[in-house]
Design an enzyme around this catalytic site. Structure first.
Site, PDB file in Angstrom:
ATOM      1  N   ASN A 104      74.605  33.411  18.276  1.00  0.00           N
ATOM      2  CA  ASN A 104      73.645  33.664  17.776  1.00  0.00           C
ATOM      3  C   ASN A 104      74.113  33.903  16.491  1.00  0.00           C
ATOM      4  O   ASN A 104      74.581  34.117  16.418  1.00  0.00           O
ATOM      5  CB  ASN A 104      72.565  35.136  18.670  1.00  0.00           C
ATOM      6  CG  ASN A 104      73.711  36.089  18.083  1.00  0.00           C
ATOM      7  OD1 ASN A 104      74.614  36.518  18.632  1.00  0.00           O
ATOM      8  ND2 ASN A 104      72.888  36.652  17.398  1.00  0.00           N
ATOM      9  N   CYS A 105      72.842  33.317  15.851  1.00  0.00           N
ATOM     10  CA  CYS A 105      72.721  33.755  14.293  1.00  0.00           C
ATOM     11  C   CYS A 105      71.344  34.414  14.226  1.00  0.00           C
ATOM     12  O   CYS A 105      71.153  35.607  15.068  1.00  0.00           O
ATOM     13  CB  CYS A 105      72.451  32.564  13.755  1.00  0.00           C
ATOM     14  SG  CYS A 105      71.184  31.583  13.553  1.00  0.00           S
ATOM     15  N   ILE A 106      70.968  34.417  13.361  1.00  0.00           N
ATOM     16  CA  ILE A 106      70.117  35.136  12.780  1.00  0.00           C
ATOM     17  C   ILE A 106      68.566  35.233  13.471  1.00  0.00           C
ATOM     18  O   ILE A 106      68.100  36.383  14.681  1.00  0.00           O
ATOM     19  CB  ILE A 106      69.274  35.651  11.237  1.00  0.00           C
ATOM     20  CG1 ILE A 106      70.276  35.788  10.685  1.00  0.00           C
ATOM     21  CG2 ILE A 106      68.315  36.342  10.915  1.00  0.00           C
ATOM     22  CD1 ILE A 106      70.250  35.305   9.002  1.00  0.00           C
ATOM     23  N   ARG A 108      68.563  32.101  16.209  1.00  0.00           N
ATOM     24  CA  ARG A 108      68.682  31.420  17.726  1.00  0.00           C
ATOM     25  C   ARG A 108      70.139  30.987  18.399  1.00  0.00           C
ATOM     26  O   ARG A 108      70.670  31.852  17.671  1.00  0.00           O
ATOM     27  CB  ARG A 108      69.087  30.099  17.496  1.00  0.00           C
ATOM     28  CG  ARG A 108      68.240  29.286  16.279  1.00  0.00           C
ATOM     29  CD  ARG A 108      68.576  28.366  15.292  1.00  0.00           C
ATOM     30  NE  ARG A 108      67.074  27.784  14.332  1.00  0.00           N
ATOM     31  CZ  ARG A 108      67.111  26.147  14.893  1.00  0.00           C
ATOM     32  NH1 ARG A 108      67.626  25.494  15.051  1.00  0.00           N
ATOM     33  NH2 ARG A 108      66.277  26.119  13.990  1.00  0.00           N
TER      34      ARG A 108
END
Length: 160
Positions: A104-106, A108
């Site tokens: 994951n990113c911030i 998504r």
């Protein structure tokens, strides 16, 4: 361009808050730093107005503005941050067998899946996903929001 026309001489390459303070405010009024908040407020109003008008006038489908069908309204809502949501999302992604990689990113979930055809985009959106981006035949991003880290942890627990 506006800043150059106003002869504002603030900053380095980043244009961040440190540049504003060090190369603007601390240098005195010769940099005209006091115009930055004024120009920023005007730019905000212009951008907001133009994009709001375009989105509403042309009915652009931004995340969260998709059409809701009758069967979506009749279904029981899924509460974000629960294991029920994570289980439904895992099922919509084709189960743990279909997931090669999960990160994951911030905002998504970033996934690599074996078979993109069994990913159910409608169920993902019903579970609270703001959007689904299919990058290619194996790479997928599910826009969840800032609580994506919690969901990723729950998915990892369910997948192990």
């Amino acid at each position: 361009m506006v800043m150059a026309l106003l002869h504002l001489t603030i900053g380095n390459t980043d244009g961040g808050i440190l540049d504003f303070i060090i190369f603007g405010v601390l240098q005195g009024v010769k940099t005209k730093w006091y115009l930055v908040p004024v120009v920023g407020a005007i730019w905000f109003a212009v951008y907001y107005s133009v994009f709001r008008y375009a989105i509403l006038k042309f009915n652009l489908k931004t995340p969260g503005r998709e059409e809701v069908t009758e069967d979506q309204q009749s279904e029981e809502p899924v509460v974000k941050g629960t294991n029920t949501q994570a289980l439904k999302i895992l099922t919509a992604l084709g189960g743990k067998e279909n997931i090669q990689s999960l990160d994951n990113c911030i905002t998504r979930l970033r996934l690599v899946v074996d078979n993109m055809n069994i990913v159910n985009e409608k169920v993902l959106k019903d579970c609270g996903a703001l959007g689904v981006v299919k990058l290619d035949e194996h790479n997928l991003q599910v826009v969840i929001g800032p609580q994506v880290g919690i969901l990723k942890t729950q998915l990892e627990k369910l997948s192990s």
